[in-house]
Scaffold this active site. Structure first.
Site, short mmCIF file in Angstrom:
data_model
loop_
_atom_site.label_atom_id
_atom_site.label_comp_id
_atom_site.label_asym_id
_atom_site.label_seq_id
_atom_site.Cartn_x
_atom_site.Cartn_y
_atom_site.Cartn_z
N ASP A 103 40.63 84.71 69.32
CA ASP A 103 39.45 84.59 68.48
C ASP A 103 38.52 83.55 69.11
O ASP A 103 38.94 82.77 69.97
CB ASP A 103 39.83 84.18 67.05
CG ASP A 103 38.80 84.60 66.01
OD1 ASP A 103 37.74 85.12 66.39
OD2 ASP A 103 39.07 84.41 64.81
N ASP A 104 37.27 83.55 68.66
CA ASP A 104 36.32 82.57 69.18
C ASP A 104 36.60 81.18 68.64
O ASP A 104 36.53 80.19 69.36
CB ASP A 104 34.88 82.99 68.89
CG ASP A 104 34.59 83.25 67.42
OD1 ASP A 104 35.53 83.26 66.59
OD2 ASP A 104 33.41 83.44 67.07
N ASP A 107 38.58 77.79 62.20
CA ASP A 107 37.87 76.83 61.36
C ASP A 107 38.87 76.21 60.38
O ASP A 107 39.48 75.19 60.66
CB ASP A 107 36.73 77.55 60.64
CG ASP A 107 35.80 76.61 59.89
OD1 ASP A 107 36.25 75.55 59.41
OD2 ASP A 107 34.61 76.93 59.76
#
Length: 168
Positions: A103-104, A107
């Site tokens: 994933d980028d 969070d």
């Protein structure tokens, strides 16, 4: 001194920077796969993980690439993660063993928590990590503070921005 709005504490990522960071992620992952250091497949978490996963799969010569789609944001508001599309079960095999999930950004970790529950033996890697989500990934490149908003190149357009001071 004027306080900044929350969205103004931003980390702007260009396409070039994302490419460099995703290649660094591939370099860090090289040799970590369970099959003599190789990974069986890459699964990108859509949509943000697709560009980094493509770069990682190219750099590590992984030809089997799939996606898992989880919706966890409604614009810039985080919502309850919802699985929209699972990867091919044949690719995921034994709970994701030998699969690299990319994933980028992690969070809060809620998206990866949902995917990890489905594939607990997969290896989770992100380009960027925030403190709350960091425990959900085995590998990442850059840590940013929890209150920083990352502006990815696919979310941006070139435009003039007023300077902080003055209007010469």
């Amino acid at each position: 001194m004027q306080d900044r709005l929350p969205h103004e504490k931003g980390f702007h990522v260009s396409w070039d920077q994302l490419h460099r960071d995703a290649r660094a992620l591939a370099w860090r992952l090289q040799g970590l796969g369970p099959d003599d250091g190789y990974w069986r497949a890459v699964v990108a978490i859509t949509r943000g993980g697709m560009a980094p996963a493509m770069i990682v799969s190219r750099e590590l010569d992984i030809r089997v690439v799939d996606t898992v789609s989880v919706k966890s944001y409604d614009r810039q508001t985080q919502a309850e993660p919802e699985l929209i599309k699972a990867p091919n079960p044949e690719i995921m095999g034994n709970q994701g063993e030998g699969v690299l999930i990319v994933d980028d950004l992690v969070d809060t970790g809620r998206t990866l928590e949902l995917v990890r529950a489905l594939y607990p033996k997969a290896h989770f890697a992100t380009v960027y990590a925030k403190p709350k989500g960091k425990p959900m990934v085995e590998t990442y490149i850059t840590e940013v503070s929890q209150d920083t908003w990352i502006f990815f190149p696919w979310d941006m357009a070139l435009q003039y921005v007023e300077p902080y001071r003055g209007r010469d």
